[in-house]
Structures are given as C-alpha cells and as structure tokens.
Design an enzyme around this catalytic site. Sequence first.
Site, PDB file in Angstrom:
ATOM      1  N   GLU A  52      45.502  39.459 -66.452  1.00 18.11           N
ATOM      2  CA  GLU A  52      45.711  38.406 -67.448  1.00 18.11           C
ATOM      3  C   GLU A  52      44.843  38.729 -68.658  1.00 18.11           C
ATOM      4  OE1 GLU A  52      44.660  34.377 -66.233  1.00 18.11           O
ATOM      5  OE2 GLU A  52      45.951  33.592 -67.820  1.00 18.11           O
ATOM      6  N   CYS A  58      47.247  31.206 -66.363  1.00 14.76           N
ATOM      7  CA  CYS A  58      47.517  30.090 -67.285  1.00 14.76           C
ATOM      8  C   CYS A  58      48.164  30.570 -68.573  1.00 14.76           C
ATOM      9  CB  CYS A  58      46.231  29.357 -67.622  1.00 14.76           C
ATOM     10  SG  CYS A  58      45.457  28.587 -66.216  1.00 14.76           S
ATOM     11  N   ASN A 106      53.333  29.397 -62.880  1.00 14.69           N
ATOM     12  CA  ASN A 106      52.038  29.832 -62.364  1.00 14.69           C
ATOM     13  C   ASN A 106      51.490  28.753 -61.435  1.00 14.69           C
ATOM     14  OD1 ASN A 106      49.573  31.303 -62.104  1.00 14.69           O
ATOM     15  ND2 ASN A 106      48.660  29.992 -63.648  1.00 14.69           N
ATOM     16  N   GLU A 107      50.481  28.024 -61.867  1.00 16.69           N
ATOM     17  CA  GLU A 107      49.921  26.984 -60.986  1.00 16.69           C
ATOM     18  C   GLU A 107      50.616  25.662 -61.287  1.00 16.69           C
ATOM     19  OE1 GLU A 107      45.749  27.304 -61.839  1.00 16.69           O
ATOM     20  OE2 GLU A 107      45.430  28.722 -60.211  1.00 16.69           O
TER      21      GLU A 107
HETATM   22  O1  AHR Z   1      42.191  33.637 -63.078  1.00 17.63           O
HETATM   23  C1  AHR Z   1      41.881  32.736 -64.070  1.00 17.63           C
HETATM   24  C2  AHR Z   1      42.775  31.508 -64.041  1.00 17.63           C
HETATM   25  O2  AHR Z   1      42.608  30.806 -62.851  1.00 17.63           O
HETATM   26  C3  AHR Z   1      44.251  31.785 -64.097  1.00 17.63           C
HETATM   27  O3  AHR Z   1      44.697  31.933 -65.382  1.00 17.63           O
HETATM   28  C4  AHR Z   1      44.837  30.567 -63.484  1.00 17.63           C
HETATM   29  O4  AHR Z   1      46.059  30.814 -62.856  1.00 17.63           O
HETATM   30  C5  AHR Z   1      43.774  30.086 -62.539  1.00 17.63           C
HETATM   31  O5  AHR Z   1      43.532  28.756 -62.663  1.00 17.63           O
END
Ligand code: AHR
Length: 665
Positions: free
Chosen positions: A70, A265, A386-387
């Site tokens: 990321e 994120c 994602n989450e």
């Molecule tokens: O790894 C950092 C963040 O942690 C990621 O962007 C997210 O998916 C998680 O909350």
Amino acid sequence: MWLGGFNMKKIEKRRQTLLLLLIIANIAFSGFFIVKANENRSDLLSGVLTVEGDRKGPEISPLLYGAFFEDINCAADGGLYAELVRNRSFEFLRSYTGWQRIYDRDKAEIVVENSKPINENNPHYIKLSTDCPGGELGLKTAGYGGIAVENNKGYRFSAYIRCEDDFDGFISVFIENEEGKSCGEVEITGLTGEWQKYSAIIKAEESAKEAVLAVMVQGVGTVYMDMISLFPLDTWKGRENGLRKDLVEMLAALEPTFIRFPGGCIVEGNLLVSAYRWKDTIGDPAERKTNPNLWIDFQSYGLGFYEYFLLCEDLGAEPVPILNAGLSCQVRGAQVVPMEELDEWVQDALDLIEYANGPVDSYWGAKRVAAGHPEPFNLKYLGIGNENWGPEYHERFAFFQEAIKEKYPEIKLITGAGVAYDGPDYRIAWDWAARIGADIFDEHMYCPPQWFFAHADRYDHYPRGVMEIFVGEYAAHGERRKNNLEAALSEAAFMTGLERNSDLVTMSAYAPLFNKVGASQWTPDLIWFDNTRVYGTPSYYVQQMFSVNKGDVILPFDFRKSPSAQGEDTMYFACSRDYENSDIIIKAANRSTEKQLVKIDLKSDNFTFSGEGQAIILTSERLSDENSFENPTKVAPVTEKLKTADKSFLYRFSPYSVTVLRIRY
Ligand code: AHR
C-alpha cells in the site's frame, strides 16, 4: 555353580541390574525424567515432539505467504516508485508543494495555470516568464527529502515544455549538491509553441545524498512546463517509469507467492472522489490522474496497475488486486455509491479482468498490449472492498459477485470481513460471507504480541469446507508499536498456526510492507528504508524464514510436555515435508526466556535419514531488540549445521527464538 572360575549366580544378578538400569535410562531418554543428572534446570527435557513422517496431512497452500503493498509511509511515491520529483505535475492541492520558485518578483513571474494543459487528466502546469535578461528564473526541488545521486550514474530528466513566440533561450537543468555545486547538467533547446516531451540523460559527476534538481530558464520570454521528472537509469530491470531496485530486491527476497495491491484503506479513499480507480493509473504516466492519498499528500499513480502486474510477474507472485466496492473508508465517514450508480464501479471490475486476461483485440486487452504486454497476466483473484462491513457493503458486494461470476466464473473473489476479527460484528460478517458462498474471506488483525501467542491455535478448530481464509493484513502491535523481536516472535507463533491450517488459510500477508524513515504514518512495518538504504525488521526475517521454507504437505505432530516442565506452553510448532529437497521441516517459536530441550522423534517406516540437516535460527538477547540502518541484521537468521539429524535426536531451542529445522532424508 562355578564354571571355569565364573560365578554364574553373580553374573545373572549383574545382568539383571544392568538390564534394569538400561530400562530406566531408556525411559529417561524418552523424555520423562532428567536427561543427565546434575545438570541445571534448563537441561530438563521440555517435551517430546513426535512428527508423523509417513502421514501426509493436507497440502500447504502454494499461496500461503504473500505480500501486502500500500502507498502508506511513502511506500510508492518517494519509495518503490523510483521517480525522484515530488508533485511533478503541479496537481497537489497546493500547486507549489515540493517546489522552490527562483525569481525576482519585480522582473519575472511564476504562476500555475490550467488554460492549455497537456491533457485533461493533468490540468495544471507552470508558467515562467520574464522580459529582463540576466536574472535568475526557474524552479528547484529536493524531491522526497533530498535527491540522492551516485557518482557516474545516469539520471533521465524529462519534462513537457512549450513556449510563447516571444521566447528566446533554452532551459538548463542541473543536479546541485548540498553546497549548491552542479554535479551534472544538460540543456534543453528547440522549444516550440506546442507541448512536447523533452528528455535527456544527466550523468552525475559526484555522489550526493541530498541534492536538488534545478530547472532554470535561460533567456527572455514565456515558457510553460509540466511533468518535470527525474529517474535513475538504474531502476529494477532498467525500466523507464521504473521501480527502486534495492527495494524490489528486498521484496523479492521474501519470495512472496502473491502481492496484494494497492492496499488497504487507500482503495476506499477518504471520500468516494478520492477512491482508488485503476483506470486512472494505466497508460502514459503523463495521462494518469493525480489522486489524493488518504495517508499523506497525493498519489502520482506512476506506480499503477500495469506496474503492479509487471512486478508480480517479475517475482513469480500471483497478482491480487483489491477494488473499491462502492464505499469510501467506513472508519473515516463512509460515503456510499447509490445503487443506481453502482454499474460504473462493477464495470471497472469487469474491465480490469479484461485488461489483465482479455484477448489482444479486446478493448481493455488492447491497452495491455499497448503498454507492451500482449501476454495475459493470468489474473485469478480479485478483492472487492477492503475493510468493509454491514448491509451497505453486503448489498453492493452482491452486485459485483453476480456480474463477475456470470462473466468470469473462474475468478476467485475476496470478500472483506470488516475491521473486526472477533466478536459479534465479525460473526455477522462470517455468517453473511458463508451464506453468499464467498470464495475467500479477508480477515485483518493488528493486535498485541500476547494476542498472537494466545491465538496461535485460532484456525485449529475452524469450520472447514465453507470458504478459504485470507489473513490479508496482520502485525503484532506491542508497546510503542516497535518492530522488535517480541513482535516477530509472536507473529512466528501465530504463523505456525496459519501453516498447520493452510488447507483453510490459503493466503496471508503481514501489513504494511514499507516504511520510509521520517515519512511514516504507520508503524510497525516490514521493511524500513530511506533515500539510499534499506533494512528488514525482525518481522521481515520471520516472514522470509517461513516463506522460503514452506514445504509441500503438512505433517501431523504431537508435542508432549514433560511432566517436569513447568509453567505455560512456550513452544509453537508446524511441521511439513518438502518433496523436492527431501526434507522434513520443523518450524518452532520459543517465547521462553529459557532454552528448551526437545526430543524430536520422526516417526517413519519409509525414510532413511541422511544425517544431514540445518537449523535456521533467529534470536537476540532481548525482546526489545530491533534492527536499524546502523545494525541491519542485529536480529536476523543464522544457519547452522545440525549435529545430529536423525530419526530421533535432541535439539535445544534457544530462548526467544524462531527456528526452522530442515532434516534431510
Ligand atoms: O495496513 C495499514 C491499514 O490498516 C490498511 O490500509 C487498512 O486496511 C488497515 O486498517
């Protein structure tokens, strides 16, 4: 009776005593007594590990140990993406971010304009004008905390430039060292009234760690510039628009079996308008949009989906892209795409599959060809969201699932579990995913080391046959979130559980991957770097130890603690068999302050052990020990020859250690 001077009664008695002694010794050796008399506590046998060498357990998932990437902590821009210029296209909210304007306000002008851009994705550019000869006019940038150049190495400068008819002159481009002395320069001449890309190689005549790039107008009149860029020629595989070689090499050494990209994120964005949209990230870098990065600044998208796919291909890793599910980040406010507008987002997913796998004459496949890759990228996995969690996500996911499965039933979809890895929200997510027949369920855990130790058996009793589990992000967050031995040790303990259950847990990745020292938003991370250096954390080496010593099938085992071994369990194991190398592999984490003496019994009727073996050991004196630029391998594995590597042998696991034993048969 006397026989030739021998007392047979006495001999018989001695024989019986000897036999008794032998039996006692044998029992003791089997692990239920003290191994040797008069030795200290740490030489007590901790237990017996019996490995069922002939009983094949499930196959270990070939994708078990992958990587999560990321653009957080300057992982992409200012990091893996080798571009040395920040805000090269003047698209940041504050247009001059990263730039120093060099001019005399009374005699010259520097402004950002947007009336005649190089293209509509890149609306802003800079105008420099003067009608006074002799004054200084130009721009300087220190890139991402100073531009590092190496003596004798080449750097490709490029920029889009046009001028007004009144312009009479040229552009000089310097790399200036910390003292303001030029250590390499070129001149750009022949400017016209139309945007043109100019490119030239600057050879550095000395090394500098914190140089600046200076782009100076020589002459009078008006000049416009955009996409001012500087790349080292020495990128990974020498590619233009390439990646930083040392960072890719670090990643490659992990031998990741997949790469999840582009996050995190970042996929979701703070707002929907800043969600990651893969179509904005392909093609000519000058035509890619600049997008806000919810971690910091903006994303140049110079490292885009094409580059991610190439990287995966280079490293032999499966590409695992994650797309936005029609929701911005739910922990940051959650904007949702109205259902009647979701088609566009679903279409993005379908088009991505065509881009990666489609025929050369398909619309998106042809874009892949145009980028230089007629062969498909063989995309097999795709994450939607994602989450994300809750009804809004579930409703939207169903649309993606239906459309993708209809057109591409072979693609395995990854479903988000939300941010919860336990408790009611997690249960709801799990039940929902199970109900809709999800292929792969993406669980994330950022927890204290104690949690990872305590949950090393998390998957031992999980329901099978429902869906695969992707432990898509995890890391131990101890006190002050340090990348220390304790964190790495607890992750190793947890990973023994992932491996033992890799029929269920088919993929896993530590997160995040990179941290640029001085530019980070999140710790801990796997790999730390600055503009010239890089090192792996203890967690990095644990990931590597597990990944390069994976094995093919799980071997069942039983660890019996000796009755004499007191206290809670401190040992964690996973055992496997590697066919190609003819090795039995034992992975162990010992969280104790004491060494642990374990008798290892490899039960097998079929193997003849060669007596050869290796122990790969990661340990350090204190749980708080970390690596650093100064001492990058303070906590790193060392390889030793196993003195005895046979069907049955004693092994002392060091205190606070992660060990991989490879016993050759
Ligand atoms: O790894 C950092 C963040 O942690 C990621 O962007 C997210 O998916 C998680 O909350």
